[in-house]
Design a protein around this motif. Sequence first.
Motif, PDB file in Angstrom:
ATOM      1  N   LEU A 124      37.426 -56.294  46.814  1.00  0.00           N
ATOM      2  CA  LEU A 124      37.989 -55.110  47.065  1.00  0.00           C
ATOM      3  C   LEU A 124      38.443 -54.922  48.401  1.00  0.00           C
ATOM      4  O   LEU A 124      38.105 -55.602  49.298  1.00  0.00           O
ATOM      5  CB  LEU A 124      36.222 -53.956  47.890  1.00  0.00           C
ATOM      6  CG  LEU A 124      35.571 -54.221  47.119  1.00  0.00           C
ATOM      7  CD1 LEU A 124      34.146 -53.162  47.316  1.00  0.00           C
ATOM      8  CD2 LEU A 124      35.629 -53.136  45.516  1.00  0.00           C
ATOM      9  N   ARG A 125      40.084 -55.082  48.348  1.00  0.00           N
ATOM     10  CA  ARG A 125      40.850 -55.575  48.718  1.00  0.00           C
ATOM     11  C   ARG A 125      41.102 -53.765  49.724  1.00  0.00           C
ATOM     12  O   ARG A 125      42.115 -52.722  48.600  1.00  0.00           O
ATOM     13  CB  ARG A 125      42.508 -55.753  48.032  1.00  0.00           C
ATOM     14  CG  ARG A 125      41.630 -57.332  48.063  1.00  0.00           C
ATOM     15  CD  ARG A 125      42.176 -58.087  46.797  1.00  0.00           C
ATOM     16  NE  ARG A 125      43.696 -58.609  47.409  1.00  0.00           N
ATOM     17  CZ  ARG A 125      45.209 -58.231  46.472  1.00  0.00           C
ATOM     18  NH1 ARG A 125      44.968 -58.908  45.170  1.00  0.00           N
ATOM     19  NH2 ARG A 125      45.888 -58.730  46.808  1.00  0.00           N
ATOM     20  N   PRO A 126      41.795 -53.411  51.172  1.00  0.00           N
ATOM     21  CA  PRO A 126      42.992 -52.205  51.445  1.00  0.00           C
ATOM     22  C   PRO A 126      43.670 -52.037  51.377  1.00  0.00           C
ATOM     23  O   PRO A 126      44.313 -51.374  51.810  1.00  0.00           O
ATOM     24  CB  PRO A 126      41.841 -52.637  52.963  1.00  0.00           C
ATOM     25  CG  PRO A 126      41.577 -53.662  53.291  1.00  0.00           C
ATOM     26  CD  PRO A 126      40.937 -54.564  52.271  1.00  0.00           C
ATOM     27  N   GLU A 127      44.333 -53.262  50.807  1.00  0.00           N
ATOM     28  CA  GLU A 127      46.577 -53.658  50.616  1.00  0.00           C
ATOM     29  C   GLU A 127      46.486 -52.583  49.626  1.00  0.00           C
ATOM     30  O   GLU A 127      47.482 -52.327  48.913  1.00  0.00           O
ATOM     31  CB  GLU A 127      46.281 -54.370  50.802  1.00  0.00           C
ATOM     32  CG  GLU A 127      46.201 -55.903  49.886  1.00  0.00           C
ATOM     33  CD  GLU A 127      45.024 -56.270  50.126  1.00  0.00           C
ATOM     34  OE1 GLU A 127      45.217 -57.356  49.372  1.00  0.00           O
ATOM     35  OE2 GLU A 127      44.377 -56.356  51.149  1.00  0.00           O
ATOM     36  N   ILE A 128      45.416 -53.019  48.402  1.00  0.00           N
ATOM     37  CA  ILE A 128      46.115 -52.070  46.674  1.00  0.00           C
ATOM     38  C   ILE A 128      46.356 -50.137  47.344  1.00  0.00           C
ATOM     39  O   ILE A 128      45.321 -49.805  47.512  1.00  0.00           O
ATOM     40  CB  ILE A 128      45.116 -52.414  45.912  1.00  0.00           C
ATOM     41  CG1 ILE A 128      44.552 -53.988  45.372  1.00  0.00           C
ATOM     42  CG2 ILE A 128      44.754 -51.827  44.849  1.00  0.00           C
ATOM     43  CD1 ILE A 128      43.809 -54.194  44.729  1.00  0.00           C
ATOM     44  N   PRO A 129      46.932 -49.734  46.981  1.00  0.00           N
ATOM     45  CA  PRO A 129      46.534 -48.608  46.713  1.00  0.00           C
ATOM     46  C   PRO A 129      45.736 -47.375  45.893  1.00  0.00           C
ATOM     47  O   PRO A 129      45.502 -48.110  44.537  1.00  0.00           O
ATOM     48  CB  PRO A 129      47.871 -47.920  46.669  1.00  0.00           C
ATOM     49  CG  PRO A 129      48.841 -49.501  45.357  1.00  0.00           C
ATOM     50  CD  PRO A 129      47.696 -50.127  46.649  1.00  0.00           C
TER      51      PRO A 129
ATOM     52  N   GLU B 100      38.354 -47.118  45.381  1.00  0.00           N
ATOM     53  CA  GLU B 100      39.168 -45.726  45.553  1.00  0.00           C
ATOM     54  C   GLU B 100      38.946 -44.247  46.562  1.00  0.00           C
ATOM     55  O   GLU B 100      39.865 -43.713  47.528  1.00  0.00           O
ATOM     56  CB  GLU B 100      40.423 -45.393  44.421  1.00  0.00           C
ATOM     57  CG  GLU B 100      41.656 -46.457  43.432  1.00  0.00           C
ATOM     58  CD  GLU B 100      39.938 -47.043  43.036  1.00  0.00           C
ATOM     59  OE1 GLU B 100      39.034 -47.084  42.165  1.00  0.00           O
ATOM     60  OE2 GLU B 100      40.939 -48.202  42.218  1.00  0.00           O
ATOM     61  N   ASP B 101      37.889 -43.783  46.187  1.00  0.00           N
ATOM     62  CA  ASP B 101      37.523 -43.137  46.940  1.00  0.00           C
ATOM     63  C   ASP B 101      36.839 -42.896  48.335  1.00  0.00           C
ATOM     64  O   ASP B 101      37.253 -42.363  49.182  1.00  0.00           O
ATOM     65  CB  ASP B 101      35.736 -42.477  46.076  1.00  0.00           C
ATOM     66  CG  ASP B 101      36.109 -41.891  44.475  1.00  0.00           C
ATOM     67  OD1 ASP B 101      37.275 -41.084  44.376  1.00  0.00           O
ATOM     68  OD2 ASP B 101      35.292 -42.130  43.573  1.00  0.00           O
ATOM     69  N   VAL B 102      36.641 -44.387  48.356  1.00  0.00           N
ATOM     70  CA  VAL B 102      36.495 -44.826  49.793  1.00  0.00           C
ATOM     71  C   VAL B 102      37.203 -44.955  50.850  1.00  0.00           C
ATOM     72  O   VAL B 102      37.042 -44.733  51.582  1.00  0.00           O
ATOM     73  CB  VAL B 102      35.385 -46.526  50.211  1.00  0.00           C
ATOM     74  CG1 VAL B 102      34.875 -46.368  51.426  1.00  0.00           C
ATOM     75  CG2 VAL B 102      34.156 -45.646  48.880  1.00  0.00           C
ATOM     76  N   GLN B 103      38.685 -45.119  49.992  1.00  0.00           N
ATOM     77  CA  GLN B 103      39.982 -46.254  50.694  1.00  0.00           C
ATOM     78  C   GLN B 103      40.664 -44.719  50.958  1.00  0.00           C
ATOM     79  O   GLN B 103      40.803 -44.978  51.864  1.00  0.00           O
ATOM     80  CB  GLN B 103      40.895 -46.576  49.431  1.00  0.00           C
ATOM     81  CG  GLN B 103      39.905 -48.018  49.247  1.00  0.00           C
ATOM     82  CD  GLN B 103      41.558 -48.863  48.551  1.00  0.00           C
ATOM     83  OE1 GLN B 103      41.636 -47.847  47.108  1.00  0.00           O
ATOM     84  NE2 GLN B 103      41.987 -49.279  49.146  1.00  0.00           N
ATOM     85  N   ARG B 104      39.964 -43.450  50.331  1.00  0.00           N
ATOM     86  CA  ARG B 104      40.480 -41.881  50.643  1.00  0.00           C
ATOM     87  C   ARG B 104      39.913 -41.599  52.055  1.00  0.00           C
ATOM     88  O   ARG B 104      40.313 -40.240  52.465  1.00  0.00           O
ATOM     89  CB  ARG B 104      40.746 -41.072  49.378  1.00  0.00           C
ATOM     90  CG  ARG B 104      41.696 -41.859  48.668  1.00  0.00           C
ATOM     91  CD  ARG B 104      42.348 -40.561  47.386  1.00  0.00           C
ATOM     92  NE  ARG B 104      41.838 -39.838  47.283  1.00  0.00           N
ATOM     93  CZ  ARG B 104      41.917 -38.230  46.008  1.00  0.00           C
ATOM     94  NH1 ARG B 104      41.173 -39.455  45.073  1.00  0.00           N
ATOM     95  NH2 ARG B 104      41.997 -37.539  46.719  1.00  0.00           N
TER      96      ARG B 104
END
Length: 797
Positions: A263-268, A286-290
């Motif tokens: 799980l990498r934060p740099e991946i959009p 991706e939901d969490v990243q957003r």
Amino acid sequence: MLGAGSSLDSVDSAGNRLPGSAKLIEQLCTQFNVEAEDEDLLWRVYDRAVESAGEAVVYKWFRSRFWGVKPPYWMEYYARSPWNSVWTLNVDDSFEAAHRSIATETTRPYQTLNWDDDYRQGRALNVLHLHGVVDRDEPRKLVFSLSEYAGSAAARAAWPVNFRDSYGNAPFVILGARLRDEPDIEAVIARRNPTSAAPSFYVARTISPATRADLTRWGLIAVEMTAEDFVLEWAELTGLDLERDLDTELELGMRVGQQFQELRPEIPAVLASKHDFFGGDEPLWEDVQRGLPAELTWVSQAKLDCNQIGKSVSSASLLAYTGRRLTGRSTGLLMLGQYLRGAAWRTFFFREKGRIDVDAVLGFAADGKSIALLFDGMADVADDIDRLVTEARAAGLNLVCLAVDEIDNEAKIVGRVRGANFAHARVGSVSGRLTATDAGHLVDALGREGRLGILESKTDAGRVAHFRGKDLFDAMAQVENAPGFGTRLGELIQGVSTDDLKIVLLAAYAALVGHQILVIDVARMVGLESDALVRRIGGEPRLASLLSTDGVRVRARHRWMALEPVVRSFGAETSASIVRDAVRLVSGRLSQQSLRERNPTSLLVGAFMSQKNLRRAFPGADLDAWYTSLLDVFGKWSGRYWEQRAILARRAGRSDLPQLAKAESFAMRAVEIVPDVYSFTTLGTVLMEKAALAEVDVAEYYQRAFAAFERAARMDSTGSSLVTWIAYLRYALRVLRRLGRKSTQTAASETTVALEDQIRSDWRRIYTQLAVVRDASAVVSRDLAGLAEELEQTREQ
């Protein structure tokens, strides 16, 4: 996939190059004194050789020529590449020999399989010989002659069918295979239209214009190049230096990557167009990243637990949380992964179901990296997690396992993990009800995205009141009357074809039992090709509103909520029969070995066949007839099949005593086939039930039952045998109640009194023994306390 051209540069033990098709025809004619005409193909000459000398003699000659070969140096480059599987049309061991020559302590092991071997898919690399292999002195079934091609097709063996299922759904490199000479292979490749986002390649020294046109039509990229030259191009494509041994960390990282997704934060964050987190779709990284999810109270507490890793608790620990379904467990797990990532932990999500590659994970973490492993459901691999944490702790590694699971699995988890391996020596809880704080966070999250729906017109206090004290999904369902949370699903399935409804049924049932369902399994279950299934889900709007797929797995977009309306549409009996037929169709991917490997298919089918799950999903269906109809598929080899029949009959025996005789027979059959913890525990419960209800010698059946429980406990490598002994405590109470009723009806005999005293003594001893795990689980502690109360009630009676 390796064809004959990939082995032409290999040499046999006598130093002779392996023959191509024309040369092999000459050698067969000379060796077995048969003739060949100018237009004869290899299969025809091979068939004459077998007719002349016999299959065993021809096999022995093939083994002497084609096993123990020396591959060309460039085959080692292919052996270093991290293939998911290797398929070969050759009988020789060129690939295996290359793999052996480059293997190090960290290299993924391989296993050689013949086309008719049982299905297996574990941590080892499968090298699958679709036309036979000569690795044993005892003749294997080879596929050279036309009759053997026909025989292999008719046999419906696991691996040819599995190749058909995999091709088109996964990217392939086909190396040196003359497809026109392999009718069984061409029949698959020519009919499929690959759906994988990654390209598939066909590599050959020469490719005619007609063949190139065929390859293009079949979705393959034609590469006119030698295998030796292509492997260097392949190294550039993959970014791997295949000319030398791979770096240890890289090789271990690739093995970890077979099972875990970092799980990498740099991946959009890129979401599918139809994905709707607030509409009920399963949460994605991706939901969490957003920043979409609201932080619930249990997540806030779990963050505090994470902060203690390496401080008040060991850096190698398990943080486990259990709760009811639809309480935000999966979303919270991803949020915790993001939190750990921000605290400089490399965070990995367990995406593959099956045994964990513990050695690879330990090796990968050995250089001082801080590794966090996330598990959405851990009961099936709890023993692997226990070993992982135990050995990581002994080695002083910074490794934390973070897991969520259903509350019903808490006893299994606590029973399989040493208490010392739990952070804070306990399992945490995911609250089923929303606190006022939770409600406030939810309102804020919905407001940011403009998704307040019916709450838009309410005051802040009214919005919070809508959620406070409620179940998360029940409250969310009312916000937008969202079909994603189960409302209006009856309308959504209207107009969906019967064939498509079967797919929805299987996917929703998989969600109900808590297991992923693979595209290749669904495809086989409904009689479609895997690529056709992927296109169907993506191209049929009504089906796409109910299902989604990433090309590997199929997901029910509304979890299991579509199951009930679909079952109503079909009827419980018909729905159960659809599942039965699906299990039968996918049974070729099952064996005792696959059960031990706990691969996704075996876990799914095991859950599908659980009598508890079947009763829940298809109330009123004739499950005895359901199991009986699968006797020819599972009766000879599956202990789990007989266990479920025993449990079903045991339940029925409470109102129909003759059923208990069947239950005993079924349980004994399970023990005979697979004598393990599960089968002996089931046998113990059945014998105890007979002691409690049937006209039998109570003392004899109790002793037999206790012996079965003891046998199960001795086989349990985890030590606590929690599930086994809780089952004993529960069923022994039923026997005590029977003895108590006898005592009140007539004067109790000395034998009855002695038996009752013995059971109470055994019961208290076991109960005391389980005290060591009680504090690790609030659920287990509560259950044990309830059983202790029941014991006192039997004395009062």
